[in-house]
Design a protein around this motif. Structure first.
Motif, mmCIF file in Angstrom:
data_model
loop_
_atom_site.group_PDB
_atom_site.id
_atom_site.type_symbol
_atom_site.label_atom_id
_atom_site.label_comp_id
_atom_site.label_asym_id
_atom_site.label_seq_id
_atom_site.Cartn_x
_atom_site.Cartn_y
_atom_site.Cartn_z
ATOM 1 N N GLU A 1 -25.674 -5.664 14.833
ATOM 2 C CA GLU A 1 -24.978 -4.481 15.340
ATOM 3 C C GLU A 1 -24.229 -3.775 14.207
ATOM 4 O O GLU A 1 -23.585 -4.415 13.381
ATOM 5 C CB GLU A 1 -23.971 -4.919 16.411
ATOM 6 N N ALA A 2 -24.353 -2.438 14.191
ATOM 7 C CA ALA A 2 -23.639 -1.660 13.170
ATOM 8 C C ALA A 2 -22.146 -1.634 13.507
ATOM 9 O O ALA A 2 -21.758 -1.775 14.671
ATOM 10 C CB ALA A 2 -24.193 -0.243 13.132
ATOM 11 N N SER A 3 -21.358 -1.418 12.487
ATOM 12 C CA SER A 3 -19.911 -1.362 12.723
ATOM 13 C C SER A 3 -19.555 -0.053 13.446
ATOM 14 O O SER A 3 -20.348 0.894 13.477
ATOM 15 C CB SER A 3 -19.168 -1.423 11.385
ATOM 16 N N ASP A 4 -18.339 -0.001 14.014
ATOM 17 C CA ASP A 4 -17.906 1.206 14.728
ATOM 18 C C ASP A 4 -17.943 2.424 13.818
ATOM 19 O O ASP A 4 -18.334 3.520 14.223
ATOM 20 C CB ASP A 4 -16.493 1.013 15.284
ATOM 21 N N ASP A 5 -17.532 2.238 12.559
ATOM 22 C CA ASP A 5 -17.515 3.362 11.611
ATOM 23 C C ASP A 5 -18.917 3.921 11.416
ATOM 24 O O ASP A 5 -19.130 5.127 11.425
ATOM 25 C CB ASP A 5 -16.980 2.896 10.250
ATOM 26 N N VAL A 6 -19.870 3.003 11.240
ATOM 27 C CA VAL A 6 -21.246 3.455 10.976
ATOM 28 C C VAL A 6 -21.789 4.190 12.195
ATOM 29 O O VAL A 6 -22.420 5.255 12.078
ATOM 30 C CB VAL A 6 -22.139 2.241 10.621
ATOM 31 N N ARG A 7 -21.503 3.660 13.386
ATOM 32 C CA ARG A 7 -22.031 4.315 14.595
ATOM 33 C C ARG A 7 -21.418 5.701 14.777
ATOM 34 O O ARG A 7 -22.090 6.660 15.104
ATOM 35 C CB ARG A 7 -21.776 3.437 15.813
ATOM 36 N N ALA A 8 -20.097 5.772 14.507
ATOM 37 C CA ALA A 8 -19.438 7.077 14.639
ATOM 38 C C ALA A 8 -20.030 8.065 13.653
ATOM 39 O O ALA A 8 -20.260 9.238 13.964
ATOM 40 C CB ALA A 8 -17.935 6.921 14.405
ATOM 41 N N LYS A 9 -20.350 7.581 12.452
ATOM 42 C CA LYS A 9 -20.909 8.468 11.415
ATOM 43 C C LYS A 9 -22.303 8.954 11.843
ATOM 44 O O LYS A 9 -22.640 10.130 11.688
ATOM 45 C CB LYS A 9 -20.978 7.676 10.097
ATOM 46 N N VAL A 10 -23.107 8.042 12.412
ATOM 47 C CA VAL A 10 -24.466 8.429 12.841
ATOM 48 C C VAL A 10 -24.373 9.509 13.916
ATOM 49 O O VAL A 10 -25.086 10.520 13.876
ATOM 50 C CB VAL A 10 -25.233 7.201 13.360
ATOM 51 N N ILE A 11 -23.467 9.304 14.888
ATOM 52 C CA ILE A 11 -23.351 10.279 15.984
ATOM 53 C C ILE A 11 -22.875 11.622 15.443
ATOM 54 O O ILE A 11 -23.400 12.683 15.792
ATOM 55 C CB ILE A 11 -22.388 9.748 17.072
ATOM 56 N N SER A 12 -21.913 11.586 14.514
ATOM 57 C CA SER A 12 -21.423 12.872 13.995
ATOM 58 C C SER A 12 -22.501 13.549 13.158
ATOM 59 O O SER A 12 -22.683 14.759 13.228
ATOM 60 C CB SER A 12 -20.122 12.667 13.228
ATOM 61 N N ASP A 13 -23.305 12.750 12.400
ATOM 62 C CA ASP A 13 -24.414 13.355 11.621
ATOM 63 C C ASP A 13 -25.433 13.988 12.552
ATOM 64 O O ASP A 13 -25.980 15.057 12.277
ATOM 65 C CB ASP A 13 -25.112 12.287 10.766
ATOM 66 N N PHE A 14 -25.707 13.285 13.670
ATOM 67 C CA PHE A 14 -26.692 13.801 14.616
ATOM 68 C C PHE A 14 -26.225 15.140 15.209
ATOM 69 O O PHE A 14 -26.981 16.112 15.270
ATOM 70 C CB PHE A 14 -26.916 12.786 15.740
ATOM 71 N N LYS A 15 -24.951 15.176 15.584
ATOM 72 C CA LYS A 15 -24.412 16.415 16.164
ATOM 73 C C LYS A 15 -24.426 17.551 15.134
ATOM 74 O O LYS A 15 -24.783 18.688 15.446
ATOM 75 C CB LYS A 15 -22.985 16.187 16.660
ATOM 76 N N GLN A 16 -24.067 17.186 13.912
ATOM 77 C CA GLN A 16 -24.051 18.207 12.864
ATOM 78 C C GLN A 16 -25.473 18.745 12.637
ATOM 79 O O GLN A 16 -25.690 19.947 12.506
ATOM 80 C CB GLN A 16 -23.493 17.591 11.578
#
Ligand code: FES
Length: 350
Positions: free
Chosen positions: A129-144
């Protein structure tokens, strides 16, 4: 209880066991075995040539596949031992494609076993499982990314993209046309279709080609028949026998449950299509006590005493029946075609 007071422990064969030995200890890697190709350059080059030869054979087989596709006619039937009469095109395509794929696989395996590094390595597992930071970064990259692509704002682009993606699979559907012309009414008729009351066709033994007499069919036996005049040497033999093959059984008339079916027979002799109505396998397993026949492919079971009704398995229709009687010499004859299309169900079947 103190450690000094613990009872002495023994293994199953009486050997003394270390009191603190870890029963699940990592046994470590086995000692590395050096291969001949690791230490002998000539052996390595020989293995390289063997792998290259397999890949080269694969290339030649692929070229032969393409050449066969162009050179051979689908309708050309030849006798090839031990397969019997086969389409030369299908045979050539199967052999060449099989060799091409096999040689790629065999070459890759030989390469891996002889030339690629086989040093054992241990790779420690890590958390999946990815860390919370990594998941948050992926979601923000996707939205961007979604914002920057304007997928949400530009409706025209979005609609046309979805339309083009929805339509592109239709190209694959169109390629299905390459499967050949639709069978139309051809599957509704067999070689028995030429039989008429004025010009009946004799049933001959599948094995001897001799006309079958009613007296040849004993109660409890299963006999295979075909129309007289269907020669094994004929180019269309495979195609014809796949539709015309018949199995004959004789059932004591009082055991025949389906009256209509009994009327199509002669003195308890019933003639049914030998081709399974599921996907067309030839049927041959007969249980004489129950009058059931079993298809070996997917176990569809038909009750021959009851109009060949399906009593088990995936087949969707009873076996078609051929109306038979005898001529003045006692030979079994047919005066018409099967009472239903033979073989599997298909989309044009009524
Ligand atoms: S072909 Fe006979 S059961 Fe499937």
């Amino acid at each position: 209880m103190s450690e000094e007071n613990l009872p002495e422990r023994h293994g199953s064969e009486g050997h003394e066991v270390e009191p603190h030995a870890d029963p699940f200890a990592d046994p470590g890697l086995p000692p590395h075995e050096v291969r001949r190709t690791d230490i002998d350059e000539r052996a390595a080059r020989r293995a390289e040539r063997q792998v290259a030869l397999l890949f080269t054979i694969s290339m030649i087989a692929t070229i032969a596949f393409i050449a066969s596709y162009v050179a051979f006619d689908i309708d050309k039937i030849v006798f090839i031992w031990p397969f019997g009469h086969v389409s030369i095109l299908n045979f050539a395509l199967g052999i060449t494609l099989g060799v091409a794929l096999f040689c790629i696989g065999a070459g890759a395996v030989h390469w891996a076993r002889t030339l690629m590094s086989d040093v054992e390595v241990a790779d420690e597992r890590h958390a999946i499982e990815a860390s919370d930071d990594v998941r948050a970064k992926v979601i923000s990259d996707f939205k961007q990314g979604a914002d920057e692509s304007a997928f949400g704002r530009r409706r025209l682009l979005r609609t046309t993209l979805i339309g083009s993606m929805a339509l592109v699979p239709l190209s694959g559907v169109m390629l299905l046309r390459d499967l050949g012309p639709l069978p139309e009414k051809k599957l509704e008729h067999t070689g028995w279709d030429k039989a008429t009351p004025a010009s009946p066709i004799k049933l001959v033994s599948m094995n001897t080609d001799e006309p079958l007499k009613a007296e040849d069919i004993q109660v409890g036996s299963l006999v295979f028949a075909k129309p007289q005049g269907l020669a094994e040497s004929a180019e269309t033999f495979q195609e014809s026998i796949a539709m015309d093959a018949v199995m004959l059984v004789r059932i004591a008339p009082e055991d025949i449950k389906d009256r209509a079916s009994g009327k199509l027979g002669f003195d308890g002799i019933l003639a049914y299509s030998k081709i399974c109505t599921h996907v067309g396998c030839p049927i041959s397993l007969y249980e004489q006590q129950t009058h059931h026949v079993l298809c070996p492919c997917h176990q569809s079971t038909f009750d021959l005493a009851d109009g060949a009704r399906v009593i088990f398995g995936p087949a969707g229709h009873p076996l078609p029946q051929l109306a038979i009687k005898t001529d003045t010499d006692g030979n079994l004859i047919a005066t018409g075609d099967f009472n239903a299309p033979v073989g599997p169900s298909y989309w044009e079947r009524a």
